[in-house]
Design a protein around this motif. Structure first.
Motif, PDB file in Angstrom:
ATOM      1  N   SER A 205       0.686  -1.127  -0.137  1.00  0.00           N
ATOM      2  CA  SER A 205       0.046  -0.018  -0.082  1.00  0.00           C
ATOM      3  C   SER A 205       0.919   1.364   0.035  1.00  0.00           C
ATOM      4  CB  SER A 205      -1.081   0.050   1.293  1.00  0.00           C
ATOM      5  OG  SER A 205      -0.185  -0.105   2.401  1.00  0.00           O
TER       6      SER A 205
ATOM      7  N   TYR B  75       1.077   2.774  -5.417  1.00  0.00           N
ATOM      8  CA  TYR B  75      -0.083   2.027  -5.451  1.00  0.00           C
ATOM      9  C   TYR B  75      -1.221   2.801  -5.081  1.00  0.00           C
ATOM     10  CZ  TYR B  75       2.715  -2.036  -5.342  1.00  0.00           C
ATOM     11  OH  TYR B  75       3.546  -3.162  -5.316  1.00  0.00           O
ATOM     12  N   ASP B  76      -1.109   4.107  -4.252  1.00  0.00           N
ATOM     13  CA  ASP B  76      -2.342   4.966  -3.712  1.00  0.00           C
ATOM     14  C   ASP B  76      -1.944   6.285  -3.961  1.00  0.00           C
ATOM     15  OD1 ASP B  76      -4.034   2.519  -2.649  1.00  0.00           O
ATOM     16  OD2 ASP B  76      -2.231   2.382  -1.475  1.00  0.00           O
TER      17      ASP B  76
ATOM     18  N   THR C 234     -10.990   1.896  -0.477  1.00  0.00           N
ATOM     19  CA  THR C 234     -11.279   1.158  -1.543  1.00  0.00           C
ATOM     20  C   THR C 234     -12.737   1.360  -1.835  1.00  0.00           C
ATOM     21  OG1 THR C 234     -11.436  -1.046  -0.499  1.00  0.00           O
ATOM     22  CG2 THR C 234      -9.194  -0.448  -1.650  1.00  0.00           C
TER      23      THR C 234
ATOM     24  N   ARG D  79      -3.864  -6.424  -0.276  1.00  0.00           N
ATOM     25  CA  ARG D  79      -4.501  -5.284  -0.943  1.00  0.00           C
ATOM     26  C   ARG D  79      -5.430  -6.005  -1.915  1.00  0.00           C
ATOM     27  NH1 ARG D  79      -2.864  -0.562  -2.192  1.00  0.00           N
ATOM     28  NH2 ARG D  79      -3.855   0.342  -4.129  1.00  0.00           N
TER      29      ARG D  79
ATOM     30  N   GLU E 202      -9.272  -4.760  -1.984  1.00  0.00           N
ATOM     31  CA  GLU E 202      -9.848  -4.085  -3.318  1.00  0.00           C
ATOM     32  C   GLU E 202     -10.963  -4.932  -3.705  1.00  0.00           C
ATOM     33  OE1 GLU E 202      -6.624  -4.122  -6.176  1.00  0.00           O
ATOM     34  OE2 GLU E 202      -5.914  -2.433  -5.632  1.00  0.00           O
TER      35      GLU E 202
END
Length: 346
Positions: A98, A102-103, A140, A306, A310
């Protein structure tokens, strides 16, 4: 041939004829302010005739001159939909990998943190009641939810989860049981309500239109020793508490499923998962978000990776829609203990 006496008379007649023709061919403009009926030409006011002058405008003040207001431009929103994220570690955020690439930051997702009590951009991990270490299903879910909303809508997450917490009658430990904690600092339901109210007030103070939309719940791993009925009673009482204190009797409440790997390893968790699954059949305006098999962190049977988080983003959204339409059941039952707590204050 005209006589000499008649020539001046002829000349005078010709002059009168020329003047008459000129009067017919060249119209005389009327004075300003006195146009003929039906003439479309505007009448200039004396001030306009004299040239431009400074005057007080009757036009509305443009937003930038009236002070800061939310913009509907990309990255800014006018409406905030609020979701309380409560429970234990999986809701707090343990999904890996994370952060970083990734974000990337999303300008439409905000948080009002448990520790940093400011209305600000959401982070990964979120500012939860504990120290989160990965991505949360609240994040998410927010991403999936915003795909279904107009561009002027954003999401405010109230991150109030804390790892290893449970429904408990212990007076001196963090608990999700309503009205049990002897010290306010251990009363997780009351702390979550206070944080939600503060977050909504902060968003309003920032100029946004605020709408409380739902509660996202993931908890149960720490309650594997109790029965399905006992857990269900605690959960239903918590739902009633949140709805009453937040003045929203039909507030959607979503419970997330436990990991299949964890249920297989700890048989008592099947009782908790059953209570979660049956919540929509017990309580109106609730939904159940399915968990995926194989969606846990490597070497871990409890915490979702993750990939699992998700997946939750999509199933929490589906369960949210389920909750909105779940009107065929009774409203949350309120027990004697809940009534005692409600009577103690707003």
């Amino acid at each position: 041939m005209a006589s000499g006496r008649s020539r001046p008379l002829v000349a005078l007649l010709w002059s009168l004829l020329v003047v008459s023709l000129l009067l017919v061919l060249v119209p005389v403009s009327p004075p300003q302010g006195d146009l003929p009926p039906g003439d479309p030409r505007p009448v200039a006011s004396p001030s306009e005739a004299a040239g431009p002058t400074l005057r007080e405008s009757t036009e509305p003040t443009p937003p930038e001159a009236a002070g800061p207001t939310p913009s509907t431009q990309a990255g800014h929103t006018a409406v905030v939909h609020v979701f309380l994220a409560a429970g234990q570690s999986n809701m707090s955020g343990r999904g890996l990998p994370s952060g970083g690439a990734y974000d990337p930051a999303d300008p439409r997702i905000f948080q009002y943190g448990a520790k940093n009590r400011t209305f600000r951009a959401a982070t990964v991990p979120l500012d939860m009641h504990d120290s989160a270490t990965g991505i949360s299903p609240a994040t998410t879910f927010a991403r999936e939810y915003l795909k279904t909303q107009p561009r002027n809508v954003s999401v405010l997450i109230i991150p109030a989860a804390h790892g290893a917490t449970l429904f408990s009658s212990a007076l001196d430990k963090l608990t999700w049981s309503v009205g049990v904690a002897a010290d306010p600092k251990f009363d997780l339901p009351a702390l979550a309500v206070a944080q939600t109210r503060e977050g909504m007030a902060a968003a309003k103070a920032a100029g946004y239109s605020v709408e409380l939309k739902g509660i996202l719940w993931h908890q149960g791993e720490s309650n594997s020793s109790i029965s399905t009925s006992a857990y269900a009673a605690e959960l239903d009482e918590l739902i009633a508490f949140f709805r009453s204190r937040l003045s929203s009797p039909k507030l959607p409440f979503i419970a997330g499923g436990l990991s299949p790997e964890g249920i297989a390893a700890t048989p008592g968790l099947a009782n908790i998962d059953k209570a979660h699954r049956e919540t929509p059949s017990r309580v109106a305006y609730t939904g159940f978000a399915k968990a995926m098999a194989g969606g846990v962190n490597q070497g871990d049977r409890t915490h979702f990776s993750r990939v699992g988080i998700e997946f939750f983003g999509k199933t929490y959204l589906s369960a949210y829609r389920q909750a909105i339409g779940n009107t065929g059941r009774q409203l949350t039952p309120i027990t004697h203990r809940t009534l005692m707590v409600f009577s103690a204050g707003s």
